[in-house]
Each structure stands twice: as C-alpha cells, then as structure tokens.
Scaffold this motif. Sequence first.
Motif, mmCIF file in Angstrom:
data_model
loop_
_atom_site.group_PDB
_atom_site.id
_atom_site.type_symbol
_atom_site.label_atom_id
_atom_site.label_comp_id
_atom_site.label_asym_id
_atom_site.label_seq_id
_atom_site.Cartn_x
_atom_site.Cartn_y
_atom_site.Cartn_z
ATOM 1 N N VAL A 59 0.841 -1.201 0.000
ATOM 2 C CA VAL A 59 0.000 0.000 0.000
ATOM 3 C C VAL A 59 0.871 1.244 0.000
ATOM 4 O O VAL A 59 0.670 2.174 -0.785
ATOM 5 C CB VAL A 59 -0.948 0.008 1.223
ATOM 6 N N THR A 60 1.874 1.241 0.874
ATOM 7 C CA THR A 60 2.791 2.388 0.969
ATOM 8 C C THR A 60 3.571 2.571 -0.323
ATOM 9 O O THR A 60 3.700 3.693 -0.836
ATOM 10 C CB THR A 60 3.773 2.167 2.139
ATOM 11 N N THR A 61 4.096 1.467 -0.857
ATOM 12 C CA THR A 61 4.867 1.527 -2.101
ATOM 13 C C THR A 61 4.012 2.037 -3.256
ATOM 14 O O THR A 61 4.464 2.859 -4.065
ATOM 15 C CB THR A 61 5.427 0.132 -2.442
ATOM 16 N N THR A 62 2.776 1.552 -3.336
ATOM 17 C CA THR A 62 1.882 1.972 -4.420
ATOM 18 C C THR A 62 1.553 3.451 -4.331
ATOM 19 O O THR A 62 1.607 4.175 -5.339
ATOM 20 C CB THR A 62 0.573 1.153 -4.375
ATOM 21 N N LEU A 63 1.235 3.916 -3.136
ATOM 22 C CA LEU A 63 0.861 5.319 -2.951
ATOM 23 C C LEU A 63 2.020 6.257 -3.259
ATOM 24 O O LEU A 63 1.930 7.126 -4.136
ATOM 25 C CB LEU A 63 0.365 5.542 -1.515
ATOM 26 N N TYR A 64 3.123 6.078 -2.551
ATOM 27 C CA TYR A 64 4.255 6.995 -2.716
ATOM 28 C C TYR A 64 4.966 6.779 -4.051
ATOM 29 O O TYR A 64 5.436 7.740 -4.675
ATOM 30 C CB TYR A 64 5.228 6.854 -1.546
ATOM 31 N N GLY A 65 5.041 5.528 -4.487
ATOM 32 C CA GLY A 65 5.692 5.242 -5.764
ATOM 33 C C GLY A 65 4.963 5.874 -6.931
ATOM 34 O O GLY A 65 5.591 6.434 -7.843
ATOM 35 N N THR A 66 3.623 5.816 -6.910
ATOM 36 C CA THR A 66 2.833 6.411 -7.992
ATOM 37 C C THR A 66 3.009 7.917 -8.050
ATOM 38 O O THR A 66 3.246 8.498 -9.115
ATOM 39 C CB THR A 66 1.340 6.068 -7.813
ATOM 40 N N VAL A 67 2.911 8.569 -6.902
ATOM 41 C CA VAL A 67 3.040 10.028 -6.870
ATOM 42 C C VAL A 67 4.460 10.455 -7.231
ATOM 43 O O VAL A 67 4.666 11.388 -8.021
ATOM 44 C CB VAL A 67 2.643 10.589 -5.486
ATOM 45 N N ASN A 68 5.450 9.779 -6.687
ATOM 46 C CA ASN A 68 6.843 10.121 -6.984
ATOM 47 C C ASN A 68 7.153 9.970 -8.469
ATOM 48 O O ASN A 68 7.815 10.821 -9.074
ATOM 49 C CB ASN A 68 7.797 9.236 -6.169
ATOM 50 N N TYR A 69 6.666 8.884 -9.066
ATOM 51 C CA TYR A 69 6.928 8.655 -10.486
ATOM 52 C C TYR A 69 6.244 9.720 -11.335
ATOM 53 O O TYR A 69 6.824 10.220 -12.309
ATOM 54 C CB TYR A 69 6.451 7.257 -10.897
ATOM 55 N N ALA A 70 5.019 10.068 -10.977
ATOM 56 C CA ALA A 70 4.285 11.090 -11.736
ATOM 57 C C ALA A 70 5.004 12.436 -11.690
ATOM 58 O O ALA A 70 5.102 13.140 -12.700
ATOM 59 C CB ALA A 70 2.866 11.228 -11.184
ATOM 60 N N ILE A 71 5.531 12.780 -10.531
ATOM 61 C CA ILE A 71 6.252 14.044 -10.391
ATOM 62 C C ILE A 71 7.558 14.018 -11.180
ATOM 63 O O ILE A 71 7.910 14.978 -11.862
ATOM 64 C CB ILE A 71 6.540 14.341 -8.902
ATOM 65 N N ALA A 72 8.257 12.892 -11.106
ATOM 66 C CA ALA A 72 9.566 12.778 -11.763
ATOM 67 C C ALA A 72 9.463 12.751 -13.282
ATOM 68 O O ALA A 72 10.430 13.076 -13.976
ATOM 69 C CB ALA A 72 10.292 11.532 -11.263
ATOM 70 N N THR A 73 8.299 12.363 -13.816
ATOM 71 C CA THR A 73 8.157 12.211 -15.274
ATOM 72 C C THR A 73 7.085 13.147 -15.829
ATOM 73 O O THR A 73 6.384 12.798 -16.787
ATOM 74 C CB THR A 73 7.818 10.752 -15.635
ATOM 75 N N GLN A 74 6.968 14.324 -15.261
ATOM 76 C CA GLN A 74 5.918 15.256 -15.669
ATOM 77 C C GLN A 74 5.997 15.631 -17.148
ATOM 78 O O GLN A 74 4.964 15.703 -17.838
ATOM 79 C CB GLN A 74 5.982 16.528 -14.821
#
Length: 214
Positions: A154-169
């Motif tokens: 759950v933690t990996t999915t939440l933070y991983g999704t947001v982090n990836y979206a920010i990093a690949t804007q």
Amino acid sequence: MEYNVKQLQIIEVAERLFSQKGFAGTSVRDIAQEADVNVSMISYYFGSKEKLIEALFQLRMAESSSRLETLMMVSELSALQKFNVFIDSVIDRLMGNQCFHNIMLREQLSSERTPVISEYIRGLKMRNVELIKRMIREGQDAGDFRKDINVSLVTTTLYGTVNYAIATQDFYKILNGLEHQSDEEFQKHLRNELSQHLKNLFKSTITNEHHIQN
C-alpha cells in the motif's frame, strides 16, 4: 522547535539549493550568499551544514505530522474517507514542495549517501508506514477494510505512484497531449488525476465492499 523569520529564510534557501545541487554540492557559503546573510549567522543559528539539513527535515516532518495527527482525531469520517484525505495530503505535500521531494529522491538514489539524511528519511518513512497501519487497523476494526492488506505494498503503491508522476511530468504532458497547458493548469490536472486514480485503486483493493462483490 520554533524558528524565527531569519532562520526560516535560511532553511528555505538551503532547501532550494540542496534540491538543485545536492547536499554534498552545496556549501554553507552558497547558502549564505543566496540568503543574503553572513556565514557566521548560519553557524550561529545552526552550527553546521549537517545541522541545517537536520532542521529542514525536522521542520517538514513536524508540518506533516501535525496535519496527519489532526486527521486521525476526526471521528466524523469513516476509515475510507480518512484514507482518501490522506491520499490528497500526500499528493499536495509532494507536489506542493517539490524541492523537498527532490532532496528525498536525490539522497536515496545517490551512491554517496549522507548518514544523517538517510536516518531522517528512514524515520520519515517509518512514521508514514505507522500512520497507514493505524488507518488500516481502524478500518479493519470497523469491518470496512479487508484483513489481508499488505501495508508495505500500500505504501509503495501510494508513494511510488506520486513520486513517479512528479519525476516524469514532461513525459506525461507529451503522452497525454498536454503541452499547451500552463504549468499551473498542468499541476492542477495532474493532481486531480492522481487523486481520482489512487482513490479508485485503493477502494477496489482494501475495502470489503469491492472484495465481497467479486
């Protein structure tokens, strides 16, 4: 600890420079010059560059903890509603302060990690995990959430999704034909898309409602 206006100015300048140049690549002199203060003032307030970044992490962690602890005390919201508010708070925090987000990512990916920063990042992650555990346990006790939830995922999915979206804007803009949008328009669009996607995703994976239907 509460900081005065000058201390907060120095911390914010340091945060921006650490984000751009990395902790190792930023000198106290760089920070002093950008903040328009003497090196001696930074030494007086913080003692060293290591103590300065400690102050930065303490400040950001205190801001986050205050908001989330308040959320946990709200009895009018269901467990799922609290989790949805938490999702929005994570998105807002990471997208609203991308300098701090960049520091976190840079230090975790660096081959030469700074021990004090690694310790603070680990502490921040553990605090987030404990908070998610509390929300999930509350939902399980109420019979709203499934009993077999993997908190790590759950933690990996939440933070991983947001982090990836920010990093690949930039790539996201191209992929979705959004190059014409202003930065403000795009940030609002991305935030809304992330919020809706993650809420739908977690509703389908952690609640009993969806589990029973399937």
